[in-house]
Design an enzyme around this catalytic site. Structure first.
Site, mmCIF file in Angstrom:
data_model
loop_
_atom_site.group_PDB
_atom_site.id
_atom_site.type_symbol
_atom_site.label_atom_id
_atom_site.label_comp_id
_atom_site.label_asym_id
_atom_site.label_seq_id
_atom_site.Cartn_x
_atom_site.Cartn_y
_atom_site.Cartn_z
ATOM 1 N N CYS A 1 0.813 -1.223 0.000
ATOM 2 C CA CYS A 1 0.000 0.000 0.000
ATOM 3 C C CYS A 1 0.840 1.263 0.000
ATOM 4 O O CYS A 1 0.524 2.242 -0.682
ATOM 5 C CB CYS A 1 -0.926 0.020 1.215
ATOM 6 N N ASP B 1 -3.083 -3.752 7.670
ATOM 7 C CA ASP B 1 -4.216 -4.539 8.162
ATOM 8 C C ASP B 1 -4.207 -5.938 7.553
ATOM 9 O O ASP B 1 -4.424 -6.934 8.235
ATOM 10 C CB ASP B 1 -5.539 -3.848 7.809
ATOM 11 N N LYS C 1 -5.165 3.151 7.770
ATOM 12 C CA LYS C 1 -5.128 4.084 8.893
ATOM 13 C C LYS C 1 -4.279 5.307 8.604
ATOM 14 O O LYS C 1 -4.409 6.329 9.284
ATOM 15 C CB LYS C 1 -4.615 3.389 10.165
ATOM 16 N N GLU D 1 -10.017 -5.950 13.125
ATOM 17 C CA GLU D 1 -10.974 -6.275 12.072
ATOM 18 C C GLU D 1 -11.155 -7.785 11.995
ATOM 19 O O GLU D 1 -10.203 -8.541 12.215
ATOM 20 C CB GLU D 1 -10.471 -5.752 10.720
ATOM 21 N N SER E 1 -13.251 -5.367 8.188
ATOM 22 C CA SER E 1 -12.498 -4.850 7.056
ATOM 23 C C SER E 1 -13.456 -4.323 6.000
ATOM 24 O O SER E 1 -14.600 -4.772 5.891
ATOM 25 C CB SER E 1 -11.648 -5.974 6.458
#
Length: 559
Positions: free
Chosen positions: A54, A86, A129, A449, A475
């Site tokens: 990411c 995540d 986040k 999550e 999620s």
């Protein structure tokens, strides 16, 4: 910008005059000369890391932002903060750190920007986040600034179809059910994530990136340019130039993050079938900006907003398809056509969102974003329920399934790992309501999550026949009948602590209720008798977070 239109109203204090010679000496030693130090200093807050795709490319993107800043007459100074994946930590103890990182990101950007007295800030985000964490910091600082999202990953190709990380999570459940071989799962995992960028569906990253572009803190048309598209570098250069213009106009987040712009962002999340984490993060941003916002606002807006985006996890398409269809400006155009857009809300470019809607381009024949006259559903992707199980509220996801009610026997688990083990062992039956508690902001701590569990349920073929509720989170890749953010949480005496195996739990979306078939007295007695699990962390960052975090109903902010 300081008094009398001084573009260096902040940095001048730390860099100018004979008594600041030591500050200049430090900076000259690492390459900044007198000319550079005489220009406005622009902080480039980066969330680059090698721990996930990411944010992996953000170092390259930051160089492009800095190029634009220099071209426009500023001096960029890049600094970094933390990021937690995540997807990689999902289903493990490491996932407890994810939501906590949002606060650390906001705190650290705020600290560096205040300490070094930057004249303006560009924040680069990527994973879930980092996006709200960056905007929370910009809201606190209230200096001329903007946020640039690093963009989405391209979909992988497997067996002739586009796949995302969601398919891998569901493949784990299919593998446990005996429907996917070891070799097929290994082949899928090698192809589902083909490069840099955030998860490709309308999961949390793309949901929040869209929300903040609609809100106006990110420039129009920037978010959905894919991470590895050659045009992303040009977008980054333009953001560097833009922040200098924002500084000259003294346009601050307090003028952009308003009640109207937050409502626009909520509507975009509902129209796109986005992640329920939108609720948590927009509440937190509103808190930092000092704008009143409550759960009921999300429910009211979502219920009046049609679901138009055919995006994963409930639909067919991914973010790169949305980009080709017209991107976020097309969503803004649809909001205007539906009469749901506060058109006068200002954006970081100086345009209003109404201006952006008027200029939006739509690819001929695209069906990623449907017309208002032909919605996927008449109501948006989530609703807020209350009731004797969630007196302070919870968020239920409505996109990706057609159920509006469910009643069944509870299967209660004190943590996510136990629920996942039960799913894999095929102990969950059609009609069950899976209850996972002690995963709230304080009780987790960190509000994990539950994608590992929900995806396994889907993979085993139970996605359409069971429901799940938790004081933790879901999620953005979760789909199915799921209620998260149940508040108060079990750790703080919430009624979810009263539920026992076999109790009848009922979801009723039309009535906006989540109830267990117990009297108030029975619930109170059971909560009183409930033996809390031992706290997992008493010290360190997680212990501190557990002591200071607020309810999910308030955005899980720390005080």
């Amino acid at each position: 910008m300081g008094a009398n239109g001084d573009l260096r109203g902040r940095s001048r204090v730390i860099l100018d005059g004979p008594d600041r010679a030591q500050a200049r000496a430090y900076l000259k030693g690492i390459g900044f000369d007198d000319d550079a130090l005489s220009r406005p200093i622009i902080g480039i807050a980066n969330t680059w890391t090698e721990t996930m795709p990411c944010n992996f490319h953000l170092r390259r993107l930051a160089e492009k932002v800095k190029e634009g800043v220099r071209e426009a007459g500023g001096t960029p100074m890049e600094f970094n903060t933390v990021a937690i994946s995540d997807g990689i930590t999902m289903g493990t103890e490491g996932m407890r750190t994810s939501l906590v990182s949002r606060e650390v990101i906001a705190d650290s950007i705020e600290l560096v920007a205040r300490g070094h007295m930057f004249d303006a800030v560009v924040a680069l985000s990527g994973c879930d986040k980092t996006i709200p964490g960056c905007v929370m910091a910009l809201a606190r600082l209230d200096v001329p600034s903007l946020m640039l999202y690093g963009g989405s990953i391209a979909p992988g190709r497997w067996r002739g179809k586009d796949v995302t990380i969601q398919d891998v999570f569901e493949g784990i459940g299919a593998h446990a059910a005996g429907d996917l071989s070891d070799e097929d799962l290994a082949d899928l995992e090698s192809k589902a994530s083909p490069g840099a960028g955030a998860c490709g569906g309308q999961f949390t990253a793309n949901t929040m990136a869209m929300a903040f572009e609609v809100l106006g803190i990110s420039p129009a048309g920037s978010s959905m340019v894919p991470a590895e598209d050659g045009k992303k570098g040009a977008v980054a250069v333009e953001c560097g130039r833009l922040v200098m213009d924002v500084l000259k106009r003294d346009l601050r987040p307090s003028s952009i993050i308003t009640r109207d712009s937050l409502e626009n962002a909520i509507a975009a999340g509902a129209m796109s079938g986005g992640s329920t984490n939108l609720v948590l993060h927009l509440l937190a941003v509103a808190h930092e900006a000092g704008v009143p916002l409550a759960l009921e606002d999300f429910d009211r807006i979502a219920w009046n907003t049609p679901l138009l985006a055919d995006l994963k996890p409930g639909g067919r398409y991914v973010a790169t398809d949305l980009y080709r269809a017209g991107g976020v400006p097309l969503v803004i155009k649809r909001l205007k056509e539906a009469g749901l857009l506060h058109e006068d809300a200002i954006t970081v470019t100086g345009e209003t969102v109404g201006d952006i809607a008027a200029k939006a381009e739509e690819a001929e024949g695209q069906d990623v974003i449907r017309p208002v006259s032909d919605p996927i559903k008449p109501n948006g992707g989530f609703a807020i329920l209350r009731g004797n199980l969630a007196p302070d509220g919870c968020v239920v996801k409505l996109s990706g399934h057609d159920r509006m009610e469910h009643s069944g026997p509870a299967r209660v688990f004190e943590r996510e790992e136990d629920a996942f083990a039960a799913v894999i062992a095929k102990e969950i039956q059609p009609g069950d309501v899976v209850v996972i508690r002690n995963e709230g902001p304080s009780g987790g701590p960190g509000m994990r999550e539950m994608l590992h569990v929900t995806a396994a349920l889907v993979g085993e073929g139970l996605g359409d026949s069971v429901a799940l509720l938790t004081d933790g989170r879901f999620s953005g890749a979760t789909h199915g009948f799921m209620a998260g953010h149940v508040a108060p949480e079990a750790r703080r005496g919430g009624p979810i602590a009263a539920v026992r195996d076999g109790d009848t739990v009922t979801f009723d979306v039309a009535a906006r209720e989540l109830n267990v078939d117990l009297t108030d007295d029975e619930i109170a007695a059971r909560v009183q008798a409930y033996e809390q699990p031992a706290k997992r962390y008493e010290s360190g960052v997680l212990g501190k977070y557990a002591r200071h975090v607020e309810s999910a109903a308030l955005g899980a902010v720390t005080t």
